[in-house]
Structures are given as C-alpha cells and as structure tokens.
Design an enzyme around this catalytic site. Sequence first.
Site, PDB file in Angstrom:
ATOM      1  N   LYS A  50       0.816  -1.233   0.000  1.00  0.00           N
ATOM      2  CA  LYS A  50       0.000   0.000   0.000  1.00  0.00           C
ATOM      3  C   LYS A  50       0.838   1.266   0.000  1.00  0.00           C
ATOM      4  O   LYS A  50       0.610   2.157  -0.791  1.00  0.00           O
ATOM      5  CB  LYS A  50      -0.808   0.095   1.307  1.00  0.00           C
ATOM      6  CG  LYS A  50      -2.056  -0.631   1.404  1.00  0.00           C
ATOM      7  CD  LYS A  50      -2.892  -0.169   2.605  1.00  0.00           C
ATOM      8  CE  LYS A  50      -2.221  -0.005   3.936  1.00  0.00           C
ATOM      9  NZ  LYS A  50      -1.676  -1.150   4.590  1.00  0.00           N
ATOM     10  N   ARG A  54      -9.362   1.815   8.926  1.00  0.00           N
ATOM     11  CA  ARG A  54      -9.022   0.437   9.253  1.00  0.00           C
ATOM     12  C   ARG A  54     -10.144  -0.254  10.004  1.00  0.00           C
ATOM     13  O   ARG A  54     -10.033  -1.438  10.302  1.00  0.00           O
ATOM     14  CB  ARG A  54      -7.784   0.420  10.117  1.00  0.00           C
ATOM     15  CG  ARG A  54      -6.482   0.159   9.344  1.00  0.00           C
ATOM     16  CD  ARG A  54      -5.372   0.254  10.353  1.00  0.00           C
ATOM     17  NE  ARG A  54      -4.173  -0.441  10.055  1.00  0.00           N
ATOM     18  CZ  ARG A  54      -3.087   0.109   9.538  1.00  0.00           C
ATOM     19  NH1 ARG A  54      -3.099   1.350   9.126  1.00  0.00           N
ATOM     20  NH2 ARG A  54      -1.994  -0.596   9.404  1.00  0.00           N
ATOM     21  N   ARG A  67      11.494  -6.501   5.169  1.00  0.00           N
ATOM     22  CA  ARG A  67      11.350  -5.112   4.736  1.00  0.00           C
ATOM     23  C   ARG A  67      12.296  -4.212   5.549  1.00  0.00           C
ATOM     24  O   ARG A  67      12.431  -4.368   6.752  1.00  0.00           O
ATOM     25  CB  ARG A  67       9.895  -4.682   4.974  1.00  0.00           C
ATOM     26  CG  ARG A  67       9.632  -3.213   4.801  1.00  0.00           C
ATOM     27  CD  ARG A  67       8.178  -2.913   4.572  1.00  0.00           C
ATOM     28  NE  ARG A  67       7.318  -3.140   5.717  1.00  0.00           N
ATOM     29  CZ  ARG A  67       6.013  -2.902   5.709  1.00  0.00           C
ATOM     30  NH1 ARG A  67       5.421  -2.470   4.614  1.00  0.00           N
ATOM     31  NH2 ARG A  67       5.281  -3.128   6.776  1.00  0.00           N
ATOM     32  N   ARG A 121      11.320  -1.809  11.012  1.00  0.00           N
ATOM     33  CA  ARG A 121      10.271  -1.330  11.912  1.00  0.00           C
ATOM     34  C   ARG A 121      10.070  -2.301  13.084  1.00  0.00           C
ATOM     35  O   ARG A 121      10.009  -3.505  12.868  1.00  0.00           O
ATOM     36  CB  ARG A 121       8.956  -1.199  11.122  1.00  0.00           C
ATOM     37  CG  ARG A 121       8.910   0.031  10.264  1.00  0.00           C
ATOM     38  CD  ARG A 121       7.728   0.041   9.333  1.00  0.00           C
ATOM     39  NE  ARG A 121       6.462  -0.302   9.965  1.00  0.00           N
ATOM     40  CZ  ARG A 121       5.280  -0.180   9.359  1.00  0.00           C
ATOM     41  NH1 ARG A 121       5.206   0.297   8.130  1.00  0.00           N
ATOM     42  NH2 ARG A 121       4.182  -0.525   9.979  1.00  0.00           N
ATOM     43  N   ARG A 137      -0.569  -8.194  13.721  1.00  0.00           N
ATOM     44  CA  ARG A 137      -1.155  -7.143  12.869  1.00  0.00           C
ATOM     45  C   ARG A 137      -2.042  -7.776  11.790  1.00  0.00           C
ATOM     46  O   ARG A 137      -3.088  -7.224  11.430  1.00  0.00           O
ATOM     47  CB  ARG A 137      -0.045  -6.288  12.227  1.00  0.00           C
ATOM     48  CG  ARG A 137       0.667  -5.418  13.258  1.00  0.00           C
ATOM     49  CD  ARG A 137       1.958  -4.843  12.705  1.00  0.00           C
ATOM     50  NE  ARG A 137       1.751  -3.937  11.595  1.00  0.00           N
ATOM     51  CZ  ARG A 137       2.644  -3.714  10.643  1.00  0.00           C
ATOM     52  NH1 ARG A 137       3.812  -4.338  10.662  1.00  0.00           N
ATOM     53  NH2 ARG A 137       2.370  -2.878   9.679  1.00  0.00           N
TER      54      ARG A 137
END
Length: 208
Positions: free
Chosen positions: A13, A88, A127, A153, A164
């Site tokens: 996204k 969300r 990532r 992160r 998540r």
Amino acid sequence: MRLVLLGPPASGKGTQASVLTEKLNVPQISTGDMLRAARKAGTELGKQAEGFMNAGKLVPDEVVIGLVDERLEQDDAKDGFILDGFPRTVPQAEALANLLEKKSTPLQAVVQIDVDRDLLVERATLRRTDKETGQIYHLIYNPPPAGAELVHRVDDQEETVKKRLDQYDSMTAALLPYYSSKDLLKRVDGVGKPNEITERLLVALGVN
Ligand code: AMP
C-alpha cells in the site's frame, strides 16, 4: 481523485500510494507515517499511540479520526488525496464518510491490494526502510544500495506482524463488504513487481 488504498500490512500500500501520488498529483495521507512521525517527535499524540503501535494493535478510532480530520483540512488535500492505512475499522470508515459528506466531496474509489498471508509475513520481516530517504526495500527482491542506513520497523518483527495480520482479518477485512455495498470497491492482485501492480491499479482506476 479521492481514493482509499486498502490492504493488509506489507501488501505494498505505502509503496503504491507514493507512486500514485506522483501520477495523480494528489497527496498521500498515511496514518501510519503520521503516527510514526509523532512517536519520533515525542508529542502527546505520539506517546498515546506508541504502546498500541509497538504491540501491533490499532490506535483508538477517535485518535486517528481526529488526525485525518485535521489533515484533510490542509490546502493540498482540497483537490483530492490517497488515504493509505486509513480507514481500518468500520467506525473509521463511517467517520470518513461523514467528514467528506460535509464538504460535498465523497470518495471516488476504494482499492484493495490482495496478497496471501504467508507472503505478507515474509515481506514484512525482510522489509527495511532507508533512514534518510524513507525509501522502502526488501532484502532479497529489492535490495538496498551498499552503505544505506536501514531501519527495521519494530512492528515488522515476525510475531508482531502476525498480530497485525490477525487484527487486519478481525477488523479491517470488514471494510470490504462495507465498501462493496457502496459500489466503491475494486480489487487488484498485489503479487508481482511494483511497476506491474501500479499498472493494475491505474487500470482499476480507469486512469492509464
Ligand atoms: P501502517 O504503517 O499503516 O502499517 O501503521 C502502523 C501502525 O500504526 C498500525 O499497526 C497501528 O498501530 C497504527 N495505525 C495506523 N493507521 C491506523 C488506523 N487507521 N487505525 C488505527 N491504528 C492505525
């Protein structure tokens, strides 16, 4: 173009929103980026959000709704925007619809980027973000240049990513029937090279 990009964590996204922002000439509004900036700056909002974010939980609706309300009032969002990571939950989606209705500027499209769960876990754990430029890399498929200073992160660690994703399945997935019933929802396959996915998004939006 007033657009919402939906998709589970690590679906691409954020990457796609930053490409589309150039192509469509509207700002990218990422609640995740805004909350990370607040956390880094140590503001009251950042402190409020930090515990939820680090645990892979959603920040309370009223906090993010207030943040988006303020952001949409800024000049650069008058002619459109790409919302990335908001809404969300269904209450957030309803609050957004009310905000936009007051300005007589309803959403024009909602696009979901679909990616399988196993691939999402792999993507998030590999990532990395360049500390200086904010550019997102994948250690195998899109490796960073030598010498780049990278951040992983805290909420991209495997266990937190799984939380998540569970959170996404239990709360955010409810947005698909919500937007489908409003005839706004389009879906694109999020597996492939970033430029292929951009093409699919532009086709879905009818702007290529
Ligand atoms: P993201 O970068 O979009 O994955 O967001 C990172 C984290 O920020 C999420 O795991 C949540 O803790 C928080 N967050 C971002 N956007 C929202 C939102 N719309 N509602 C609640 N929490 C959010």
